[in-house]
Design a protein around this motif. Structure first.
Motif, PDB file in Angstrom:
ATOM      1  N   PRO A  12       0.820  -1.223   0.000  1.00 18.30           N
ATOM      2  CA  PRO A  12       0.000   0.000   0.000  1.00 18.30           C
ATOM      3  C   PRO A  12       0.847   1.264   0.000  1.00 18.30           C
ATOM      4  CG  PRO A  12       0.039  -1.002   2.184  1.00 18.30           C
ATOM      5  CD  PRO A  12       0.704  -1.973   1.255  1.00 18.30           C
ATOM      6  N   ILE A  15      -1.209   5.669   2.645  1.00 17.28           N
ATOM      7  CA  ILE A  15      -2.271   5.299   3.586  1.00 17.28           C
ATOM      8  C   ILE A  15      -1.683   5.258   5.003  1.00 17.28           C
ATOM      9  CG2 ILE A  15      -3.673   3.998   1.919  1.00 17.28           C
ATOM     10  CD1 ILE A  15      -1.642   2.035   4.321  1.00 17.28           C
ATOM     11  N   TRP A  20      -3.988   0.024   8.262  1.00 15.42           N
ATOM     12  CA  TRP A  20      -3.987  -0.937   7.154  1.00 15.42           C
ATOM     13  C   TRP A  20      -3.702  -2.360   7.634  1.00 15.42           C
ATOM     14  CZ3 TRP A  20      -5.203  -1.685   2.179  1.00 15.42           C
ATOM     15  CH2 TRP A  20      -4.618  -2.763   1.520  1.00 15.42           C
ATOM     16  N   SER A  45     -10.937   3.971   7.061  1.00 15.02           N
ATOM     17  CA  SER A  45      -9.651   3.962   6.361  1.00 15.02           C
ATOM     18  C   SER A  45      -9.458   2.666   5.575  1.00 15.02           C
ATOM     19  CB  SER A  45      -8.508   4.119   7.353  1.00 15.02           C
ATOM     20  OG  SER A  45      -8.596   5.343   8.041  1.00 15.02           O
ATOM     21  N   PRO A  46      -8.661   2.706   4.508  1.00 20.07           N
ATOM     22  CA  PRO A  46      -8.297   1.450   3.826  1.00 20.07           C
ATOM     23  C   PRO A  46      -7.612   0.513   4.813  1.00 20.07           C
ATOM     24  CG  PRO A  46      -7.629   3.355   2.529  1.00 20.07           C
ATOM     25  CD  PRO A  46      -8.046   3.876   3.859  1.00 20.07           C
ATOM     26  N   SER A  47      -7.983  -0.760   4.769  1.00 20.00           N
ATOM     27  CA  SER A  47      -7.439  -1.698   5.746  1.00 20.00           C
ATOM     28  C   SER A  47      -7.571  -3.125   5.253  1.00 20.00           C
ATOM     29  CB  SER A  47      -8.176  -1.564   7.087  1.00 20.00           C
ATOM     30  OG  SER A  47      -7.726  -2.537   8.012  1.00 20.00           O
ATOM     31  N   THR A  48      -6.598  -3.952   5.648  1.00 24.32           N
ATOM     32  CA  THR A  48      -6.696  -5.381   5.340  1.00 24.32           C
ATOM     33  C   THR A  48      -7.833  -6.034   6.113  1.00 24.32           C
ATOM     34  OG1 THR A  48      -4.997  -5.853   7.016  1.00 24.32           O
ATOM     35  CG2 THR A  48      -4.265  -5.618   4.741  1.00 24.32           C
ATOM     36  N   LYS A  50     -10.737  -5.171   5.861  1.00 24.57           N
ATOM     37  CA  LYS A  50     -11.871  -5.146   4.930  1.00 24.57           C
ATOM     38  C   LYS A  50     -11.685  -6.093   3.747  1.00 24.57           C
ATOM     39  CE  LYS A  50     -12.712  -0.427   6.427  1.00 24.57           C
ATOM     40  NZ  LYS A  50     -12.637   1.011   6.103  1.00 24.57           N
ATOM     41  N   ALA A  72     -14.349  -4.750  -1.983  1.00 28.49           N
ATOM     42  CA  ALA A  72     -13.288  -3.912  -1.411  1.00 28.49           C
ATOM     43  C   ALA A  72     -11.957  -4.176  -2.109  1.00 28.49           C
ATOM     44  CB  ALA A  72     -13.168  -4.181   0.091  1.00 28.49           C
ATOM     45  N   SER A  75     -12.030  -2.409  -5.370  1.00 26.48           N
ATOM     46  CA  SER A  75     -11.950  -0.963  -5.141  1.00 26.48           C
ATOM     47  C   SER A  75     -10.512  -0.540  -4.856  1.00 26.48           C
ATOM     48  CB  SER A  75     -12.841  -0.584  -3.961  1.00 26.48           C
ATOM     49  OG  SER A  75     -12.658   0.766  -3.593  1.00 26.48           O
ATOM     50  N   TYR A  76      -9.791  -1.326  -4.062  1.00 28.11           N
ATOM     51  CA  TYR A  76      -8.403  -0.996  -3.750  1.00 28.11           C
ATOM     52  C   TYR A  76      -7.518  -1.116  -4.984  1.00 28.11           C
ATOM     53  CZ  TYR A  76      -9.547  -1.210   1.274  1.00 28.11           C
ATOM     54  OH  TYR A  76     -10.066  -0.983   2.519  1.00 28.11           O
ATOM     55  N   VAL A  81      -4.466   2.233  -4.605  1.00 25.33           N
ATOM     56  CA  VAL A  81      -4.030   2.027  -3.225  1.00 25.33           C
ATOM     57  C   VAL A  81      -2.648   1.381  -3.178  1.00 25.33           C
ATOM     58  CG1 VAL A  81      -4.529   0.707  -1.103  1.00 25.33           C
ATOM     59  CG2 VAL A  81      -6.366   1.945  -2.274  1.00 25.33           C
TER      60      VAL A  81
END
Length: 405
Positions: A12, A15, A20, A45-48, A50, A72, A75-76, A81
């Motif tokens: 990533p 971020i 994340w 927030s972007p995160s693993t 999700k 998700a 989307s990433y 990302v």
């Protein structure tokens, strides 16, 4: 063909790394408060968190959760990302005790892995419970990326592969450097570009004369699965399903053939084998305990934890024999539908679960890490959940990723 592969790694960018990176999905399966607190930390927030499936929720609206995870991921991937790396990643992980372990994130060829008790370059260390695979295959089936849950161990007695890289860390590009959430410690990642040279060193671990010197025979083993046995078995079965639809040339380069893993030298001073304890839920506590006492006996001793008190029972002196006997007894009782079991890392977590949920806690013995390769080669797979790499908070955190479709 080499077992280690030069697949592209995704990391990533731009971020909050603390939000994340989250703990492996098979942890804290009896402690919903952990996952609720983690979700609050992550927020929007972007995160693993999700794009992975915490196993505590495996019975909770599974298809809906899988659909959200896959969306998700897409989307990433489309949202810029990730940075694409044509390199390996050297990882320095410092845990709460202050100990450091150093590893290398790479891809490996699933054609070189087999979870059965057969000769293979990547060998399972515990028996695979086939009933655990279908739901995990469903989760992986439409996923576009994977995150490494798997830790492979290598028997590099001379410390010629990872350790020299770490000595040169000041000359390497730093990819990340941050505190992990939820008491996970500190982690630093470095970019490693000389992949051909490193792969050649990995290949040397399979030299017959070296294998004979270590194990008494040419065992053909390069890596043993230290963590994530069932995750790797899932990746293998997913790949077996995919390759049925491919031509020979497509099989050679399909991204699902190669699995992202973390490789640790078993002689790394920061690598600690911890026991995985059992929590038993049953309506017939006395019957379970009497049966356990009659089944496992010997000159050793192990501790049982109940909400009222701790007490000792006899067991074999050998940790492997004790782990095998306890697991066989539990699985026989499960087959008779007399108990349910959960697997807990760390004594304080075991006591917390027993206190909050009732039941019986079994404090398991520690398996010696220097016995692992010879045991797997000359005896066979250990029973399920025989050891853990560190306590729960010290387990693998998701961070790097790789495309699998």
């Amino acid at each position: 063909m080499s077992i280690v592969h030069k697949s592209e790694i995704l990391i990533p960018k731009n971020i909050d790394f603390n939000k994340w990176s989250v703990i492996a999905c098979d942890q804290f399966t009896s402690q919903p408060s952990y996952w609720e607190k983690l979700a609050n930390i992550v927020g929007d927030s972007p995160s693993t968190l999700k794009i992975t499936y915490p196993e505590i929720y495996l019975n909770d609206h599974i298809e809906t959760r899988i659909e959200k995870i896959n969306k998700a991921m897409e989307s990433y991937l489309s949202g810029d990302v990730f940075e694409k790396l044509n390199s390996f990643v050297l990882v320095e992980r410092t845990v709460a005790s202050g100990k450091k372990r150093v590893s290398l994130v790479v891809s490996v060829d699933l054609e070189s892995y087999d979870y059965r008790r057969v000769r293979a370059g990547i060998r399972a260390t515990e028996d695979t419970i086939m009933e655990r695979l279908p739901v995990r295959i469903r989760i992986r089936k439409k996923a576009s990326i994977e995150l490494p849950h798997i830790i492979l161990l290598m028997d590099d007695t001379s410390k010629e592969i990872i350790e020299p890289l770490y000595e040169q860390k000041e000359n390497l590009r730093k990819l990340y450097d941050f505190e992990l959430n939820m008491n996970g410690g500190h982690i630093v990642g470095y970019e490693i570009n000389n992949r051909e040279e490193i792969i050649a060193k990995f290949d040397k671990l399979l030299q017959p004369e070296l294998q004979k010197a270590k194990y008494g025979n040419d065992a053909g083993i390069e890596f043993a699965v230290g963590d994530g046995n069932h995750s790797m078995a899932t990746a293998k079965e997913h790949w077996n399903n995919i390759k049925k639809t491919l031509t020979e040339s497509e099989i050679e380069n399909h991204p699902a053939r190669y699995c992202l893993v973390e490789i640790l030298n078993i002689y790394d001073e920061g690598l600690i084998f911890e026991p995985i304890h059992r929590v038993i839920m049953t309506k017939n506590r006395d019957e379970f305990l009497n049966g356990l006492k009659n089944t496992i006996n010997g000159e050793g001793s192990m501790t049982i934890v109940t909400p009222e008190k701790d007490f000792a029972i006899s067991c074999p002196k050998s940790s492997a024999a004790t782990i095998t006997a306890v697991q066989e007894y539990i699985e026989n009782m499960m087959a008779a539908k007399m108990v349910e079991v959960d697997y807990v890392h760390g004594l304080h977590h075991l006591r917390e679960v027993v206190k909050n949920n009732g039941g019986i806690g079994i404090i398991m013995p520690q398996f010696a890490k220097d016995e692992l390769f010879n045991y797997v080669i000359n005896v066979g797979n250990l029973p399920k959940k025989a050891f853990s790499i560190g306590t729960a908070e010290n387990k693998k955190y998701y961070l790097e990723a790789k495309r699998i479709k």
